[in-house]
Design an enzyme around this catalytic site. Structure first.
Site, PDB file in Angstrom:
ATOM      1  N   ASP A   1      21.472  37.866  32.946  1.00  0.00           N
ATOM      2  CA  ASP A   1      21.134  37.347  31.608  1.00  0.00           C
ATOM      3  C   ASP A   1      22.185  37.662  30.560  1.00  0.00           C
ATOM      4  OD1 ASP A   1      18.710  36.474  32.741  1.00  0.00           O
ATOM      5  OD2 ASP A   1      17.796  38.429  32.374  1.00  0.00           O
ATOM      6  N   GLU A   2      23.431  37.671  30.962  1.00  0.00           N
ATOM      7  CA  GLU A   2      24.517  38.021  30.041  1.00  0.00           C
ATOM      8  C   GLU A   2      24.926  36.847  29.160  1.00  0.00           C
ATOM      9  OE1 GLU A   2      24.674  38.269  33.365  1.00  0.00           O
ATOM     10  OE2 GLU A   2      25.190  40.317  33.950  1.00  0.00           O
ATOM     11  N   ALA A   3      24.362  35.670  29.406  1.00  0.00           N
ATOM     12  CA  ALA A   3      24.726  34.416  28.721  1.00  0.00           C
ATOM     13  C   ALA A   3      25.779  33.659  29.524  1.00  0.00           C
ATOM     14  CB  ALA A   3      25.194  34.621  27.282  1.00  0.00           C
ATOM     15  N   LYS A   4      25.689  33.781  30.851  1.00  0.00           N
ATOM     16  CA  LYS A   4      26.600  33.032  31.734  1.00  0.00           C
ATOM     17  C   LYS A   4      26.434  31.531  31.518  1.00  0.00           C
ATOM     18  CE  LYS A   4      24.576  34.980  35.246  1.00  0.00           C
ATOM     19  NZ  LYS A   4      23.744  35.984  34.594  1.00  0.00           N
ATOM     20  N   GLY A   5      25.153  31.094  31.369  1.00  0.00           N
ATOM     21  CA  GLY A   5      24.880  29.660  31.206  1.00  0.00           C
ATOM     22  C   GLY A   5      25.633  29.102  30.010  1.00  0.00           C
TER      23      GLY A   5
ATOM     24  N   ASN B   1      15.810  32.195  41.301  1.00  0.00           N
ATOM     25  CA  ASN B   1      15.556  33.451  40.576  1.00  0.00           C
ATOM     26  C   ASN B   1      16.380  33.491  39.293  1.00  0.00           C
ATOM     27  OD1 ASN B   1      17.877  33.563  42.165  1.00  0.00           O
ATOM     28  ND2 ASN B   1      17.692  35.719  42.684  1.00  0.00           N
TER      29      ASN B   1
ATOM     30  N   GLY C   1      17.947  32.253  35.689  1.00  0.00           N
ATOM     31  CA  GLY C   1      17.453  31.513  34.525  1.00  0.00           C
ATOM     32  C   GLY C   1      18.577  31.441  33.521  1.00  0.00           C
ATOM     33  N   HIS C   2      19.182  30.274  33.393  1.00  0.00           N
ATOM     34  CA  HIS C   2      20.349  30.123  32.520  1.00  0.00           C
ATOM     35  C   HIS C   2      20.002  29.191  31.367  1.00  0.00           C
ATOM     36  CE1 HIS C   2      22.958  31.021  36.325  1.00  0.00           C
ATOM     37  NE2 HIS C   2      22.224  32.037  35.946  1.00  0.00           N
TER      38      HIS C   2
ATOM     39  N   THR D   1      11.644  38.504  41.224  1.00  0.00           N
ATOM     40  CA  THR D   1      11.145  37.315  40.526  1.00  0.00           C
ATOM     41  C   THR D   1      10.069  36.591  41.341  1.00  0.00           C
ATOM     42  OG1 THR D   1      12.890  35.974  41.499  1.00  0.00           O
ATOM     43  CG2 THR D   1      13.350  36.958  39.343  1.00  0.00           C
TER      44      THR D   1
ATOM     45  N   GLN E   1      22.715  35.845  38.450  1.00  0.00           N
ATOM     46  CA  GLN E   1      22.447  37.278  38.358  1.00  0.00           C
ATOM     47  C   GLN E   1      23.684  37.993  37.772  1.00  0.00           C
ATOM     48  OE1 GLN E   1      21.492  35.792  41.753  1.00  0.00           O
ATOM     49  NE2 GLN E   1      19.795  35.242  40.441  1.00  0.00           N
TER      50      GLN E   1
ATOM     51  N   THR F   1      13.804  34.445  31.290  1.00  0.00           N
ATOM     52  CA  THR F   1      13.749  32.978  31.320  1.00  0.00           C
ATOM     53  C   THR F   1      12.855  32.503  32.467  1.00  0.00           C
ATOM     54  OG1 THR F   1      16.068  33.105  30.698  1.00  0.00           O
ATOM     55  CG2 THR F   1      15.264  30.944  31.277  1.00  0.00           C
TER      56      THR F   1
ATOM     57  N   GLY G   1      25.911  33.564  18.677  1.00  0.00           N
ATOM     58  CA  GLY G   1      24.667  32.802  18.582  1.00  0.00           C
ATOM     59  C   GLY G   1      24.545  31.968  19.837  1.00  0.00           C
TER      60      GLY G   1
HETATM   61  P1  GDP Z   1      22.247  33.904  31.820  1.00  0.00           P
HETATM   62  O1  GDP Z   1      21.186  34.114  32.828  1.00  0.00           O
HETATM   63  O2  GDP Z   1      23.385  34.846  31.960  1.00  0.00           O
HETATM   64  O3  GDP Z   1      22.726  32.470  31.729  1.00  0.00           O
HETATM   65  O4  GDP Z   1      21.596  34.247  30.410  1.00  0.00           O
HETATM   66  P2  GDP Z   1      20.133  33.786  29.906  1.00  0.00           P
HETATM   67  O5  GDP Z   1      20.209  32.368  29.510  1.00  0.00           O
HETATM   68  O6  GDP Z   1      19.080  34.213  30.840  1.00  0.00           O
HETATM   69  O7  GDP Z   1      19.977  34.753  28.659  1.00  0.00           O
HETATM   70  C1  GDP Z   1      20.814  34.702  27.555  1.00  0.00           C
HETATM   71  C2  GDP Z   1      19.983  34.314  26.305  1.00  0.00           C
HETATM   72  O8  GDP Z   1      20.734  34.566  25.139  1.00  0.00           O
HETATM   73  C3  GDP Z   1      19.620  32.858  26.241  1.00  0.00           C
HETATM   74  O9  GDP Z   1      18.364  32.720  25.637  1.00  0.00           O
HETATM   75  C4  GDP Z   1      20.713  32.260  25.359  1.00  0.00           C
HETATM   76  O10 GDP Z   1      20.286  31.085  24.665  1.00  0.00           O
HETATM   77  C5  GDP Z   1      20.929  33.376  24.388  1.00  0.00           C
HETATM   78  N1  GDP Z   1      22.283  33.518  23.863  1.00  0.00           N
HETATM   79  C6  GDP Z   1      23.453  33.248  24.467  1.00  0.00           C
HETATM   80  N2  GDP Z   1      24.482  33.647  23.699  1.00  0.00           N
HETATM   81  C7  GDP Z   1      23.939  34.170  22.579  1.00  0.00           C
HETATM   82  C8  GDP Z   1      24.477  34.799  21.418  1.00  0.00           C
HETATM   83  O11 GDP Z   1      25.681  34.969  21.272  1.00  0.00           O
HETATM   84  N3  GDP Z   1      23.585  35.237  20.485  1.00  0.00           N
HETATM   85  C9  GDP Z   1      22.256  35.094  20.631  1.00  0.00           C
HETATM   86  N4  GDP Z   1      21.456  35.563  19.675  1.00  0.00           N
HETATM   87  N5  GDP Z   1      21.691  34.532  21.721  1.00  0.00           N
HETATM   88  C10 GDP Z   1      22.536  34.092  22.680  1.00  0.00           C
HETATM   89  P1  IMO Z   2      20.301  35.331  35.876  1.00  0.00           P
HETATM   90  O1  IMO Z   2      21.138  34.412  36.743  1.00  0.00           O
HETATM   91  C1  IMO Z   2      18.120  39.071  35.488  1.00  0.00           C
HETATM   92  C2  IMO Z   2      16.421  40.730  39.166  1.00  0.00           C
HETATM   93  C3  IMO Z   2      14.904  40.787  39.269  1.00  0.00           C
HETATM   94  C4  IMO Z   2      14.747  42.018  40.145  1.00  0.00           C
HETATM   95  C5  IMO Z   2      15.921  41.909  41.111  1.00  0.00           C
HETATM   96  C6  IMO Z   2      15.584  41.286  42.450  1.00  0.00           C
HETATM   97  O2  IMO Z   2      19.416  34.609  34.933  1.00  0.00           O
HETATM   98  O3  IMO Z   2      21.150  36.367  35.263  1.00  0.00           O
HETATM   99  P2  IMO Z   2      15.043  38.802  43.232  1.00  0.00           P
HETATM  100  O4  IMO Z   2      13.947  37.865  42.819  1.00  0.00           O
HETATM  101  O5  IMO Z   2      16.413  38.262  42.994  1.00  0.00           O
HETATM  102  O6  IMO Z   2      14.885  39.336  44.626  1.00  0.00           O
HETATM  103  O7  IMO Z   2      14.854  40.088  42.261  1.00  0.00           O
HETATM  104  O8  IMO Z   2      16.892  41.104  40.453  1.00  0.00           O
HETATM  105  N1  IMO Z   2      16.971  39.400  38.867  1.00  0.00           N
HETATM  106  C7  IMO Z   2      17.469  39.048  37.680  1.00  0.00           C
HETATM  107  N2  IMO Z   2      17.524  39.723  36.510  1.00  0.00           N
HETATM  108  N3  IMO Z   2      18.652  37.838  35.585  1.00  0.00           N
HETATM  109  C8  IMO Z   2      18.632  37.165  36.754  1.00  0.00           C
HETATM  110  O9  IMO Z   2      19.281  35.996  36.935  1.00  0.00           O
HETATM  111  C9  IMO Z   2      17.990  37.756  37.863  1.00  0.00           C
HETATM  112  N4  IMO Z   2      17.763  37.361  39.126  1.00  0.00           N
HETATM  113  C10 IMO Z   2      17.149  38.379  39.741  1.00  0.00           C
HETATM  114  O10 IMO Z   2      14.307  40.946  38.016  1.00  0.00           O
HETATM  115  O11 IMO Z   2      14.916  43.177  39.376  1.00  0.00           O
HETATM  116 MG    MG Z   3      19.151  34.540  32.924  1.00  0.00          MG
END
Ligand code: GDP
Ligand code: IMO
Ligand code: MG
Length: 429
Positions: A13-17, A38, A40-41, A129, A226, A301, A417
């Site tokens: 969830d680092e904001a890869k998407g 699993n 969520g981007h 997940t 991930q 997500t 943002g």
């Molecule tokens: P991913 O799994 O690495 O793609 O990241 P996620 O989408 O799960 O989580 C990142 C969240 O942060 C999402 O809700 C994005 O819309 C949001 N986001 C991304 N970049 C920024 C940022 O610079 N600031 C803020 N406030 N939100 C951001």
């Molecule tokens: P994105 O791509 C954050 C975590 C789960 C659990 C562990 C194992 O959005 O960054 P799994 O269902 O993969 O066997 O679960 O990994 N996990 C994530 N945490 N972002 C994800 O994906 C994740 N995908 C799996 O919460 O701790």
């Molecule tokens: Mg995510």
């Protein structure tokens, strides 16, 4: 620049998407190579929000071909559900998606087995997940009771495999949990065969497709799911996912040779989050953690679970950057830290009196790690509209530079943002 890759440097969830979407403009093919639904981007542009789980985030841009590689585990229902919801939103993407015949298929028994296993782990549950990811990868590595996309789209072979596997899985499920669901081979064959009819036109040898594309000089973008600390080999085992989610997974998950990757970008939040179980040295189980959770909207997500929040961990992030050999990093969600008086960055761990700057192999050691923190003054200003690094408050600039110094990789992007436009490109400053 034939191939670029974007990977997460923390626990996901680092904001890869967002970063993938940003870079897609300059690429013709976007590739997912590990994990499954699993992930969520989230991608935001033109006032719209898109959430992608299994499909590559680049799929939203009409000039792009999207590829799901051999290393991905595919739930056919999830795949079609995601495509259908994009179609309903005006994005018809199925003609621009290819799915590897070699990718493994998540079946109903994988979800049932995972539910029983997680239950049996009690307080040591991984907090997965529940998408059948680990159990599908286990069958793949175990080399029996596994079904691939090539089998799914071959009607007779698929039915025969399901009839062979179901009795075995039922025995196993009953032994694990007396309340386990009853599997029906007929029903599974019927539902999956209907899905297979829709997937067949997308199923192909994506490995040859990608290698040919490279030969033709096309630009490829690899999208990690991930984060590196969830990598099965290099992460915080056993609290990890079941694939190589660091940069180490690109080659084996796609079939594209490592030397083709000319640019590796690691994405990190300006703080740290984690979903599920496992040690987290900089976790803030207090008011500040709660404040970050609310400001950053830190709720999963995929599962909606509140994410655990903490200070930036430069030891863990630096380790991830090194194992994948990142060329640069993107620091995301910097805006979330606005308004805090003082910020902390973890630059070493104190593990029972031993100071270390690398990630210990044992989770028990990581659980005992007390972070050694560097303090940086905070800033109060709203930074969500800033597009040049020099216009950030001095303390925000100092924070980014401190992260860069301790992690040891140059910062290329700073995200302030969620929208595509809310991005500082360091090279343009
Ligand atoms: P991913 O799994 O690495 O793609 O990241 P996620 O989408 O799960 O989580 C990142 C969240 O942060 C999402 O809700 C994005 O819309 C949001 N986001 C991304 N970049 C920024 C940022 O610079 N600031 C803020 N406030 N939100 C951001
Ligand atoms: P994105 O791509 C954050 C975590 C789960 C659990 C562990 C194992 O959005 O960054 P799994 O269902 O993969 O066997 O679960 O990994 N996990 C994530 N945490 N972002 C994800 O994906 C994740 N995908 C799996 O919460 O701790
Ligand atoms: Mg995510």
């Amino acid at each position: 620049m034939p191939a670029t890759s974007v990977i997460g440097l923390q626990w996901g969830d680092e904001a890869k998407g967002k970063i993938v979407d940003l870079l897609t403009e300059h690429h013709q093919i976007v590739v997912r190579y590990q994990g499954g639904n699993n992930a969520g981007h989230t991608v935001k542009f033109d006032g719209n929000t898109y959430k992608l789980s299994l499909l590559p985030s680049g799929i939203l841009q009409p000039h792009v071909m999207s590829v799901i590689g051999p290393g991905v585990v595919v739930n056919p229902m999830a795949l079609l559900g995601e495509l259908d919801s994009l179609t309903a939103g005006g994005h018809e993407c199925s003609a621009r998606l290819l799915v590897s015949e070699r990718a493994h298929v998540i079946c109903p028994w994988h979800l049932a087995e995972e539910a029983a296993l997680e239950k049996s782990r009690g307080s040591h549950a991984i907090g997965t997940t529940m998408r059948g990811i680990g159990t599908c990868y286990r069958d793949k590595v175990g080399r029996s009771h596994a079904i691939r996309i090539a089998d799914l789209v071959d009607t007779d072979s698929f039915a025969a495999k399901v009839r062979e596997i179901v009795p075995f899985k039922q025995l196993l499920l009953n032994a694990l949990d007396p309340a386990a669901p009853v599997l029906s081979a007929d029903q599974i064959i019927q539902e999956y065969s209907a899905a297979a009819d829709r997937i067949r036109p997308m199923a192909c040898d994506t490995t040859s497709y990608l290698l040919d594309a490279l030969d033709e000089g096309k630009n490829l973008l690899f999208e990690g799911a991930q984060g590196s600390l969830l990598d099965i080999d290099h992460g915080t085992f056993p609290y990890v996912t079941s694939s190589n989610s660091s940069g180490c997974g690109i080659h084996n998950g796609s079939g594209v040779p490592e030397r083709a990757i000319q640019r590796m970008i690691g994405v990190a939040k300006a703080y740290t989050t984690r979903v599920g179980g496992g040690p987290f040295p900089t976790e803030l189980d207090n008011e500040i953690g709660e404040r970050i959770r609310i400001a950053g909207n830190e709720f999963g997500t995929v599962t909606g679970r509140p994410r655990r929040c903490g200070w930036f961990d430069a030891v863990a992030t630096g380790y991830s950057a090194r194992i994948s050999g990142v060329d640069s990093i993107a620091i995301a969600l910097l805006d979330v830290l606005s308004g805090l008086d003082e910020l902390h960055i973890c630059e070493a761990y104190d593990i029972r009196g031993q100071i270390t700057r690398t990630l210990p192999a044992r989770c028990e050691d990581l659980a005992d790690a007390v972070p050694v923190l560097t303090r940086v003054p905070g800033w109060q200003e709203d930074i969500t509209g800033i597009t040049r690094f020099s216009e950030l408050p001095q303390n925000a600039q100092q924070y980014v530079r401190t992260v860069e110094r301790i992690v040891g990789s140059p910062v290329e992007f700073v995200s302030v943002g969620p929208d595509r436009s809310q991005t500082i490109h360091m090279n343009l400053n």
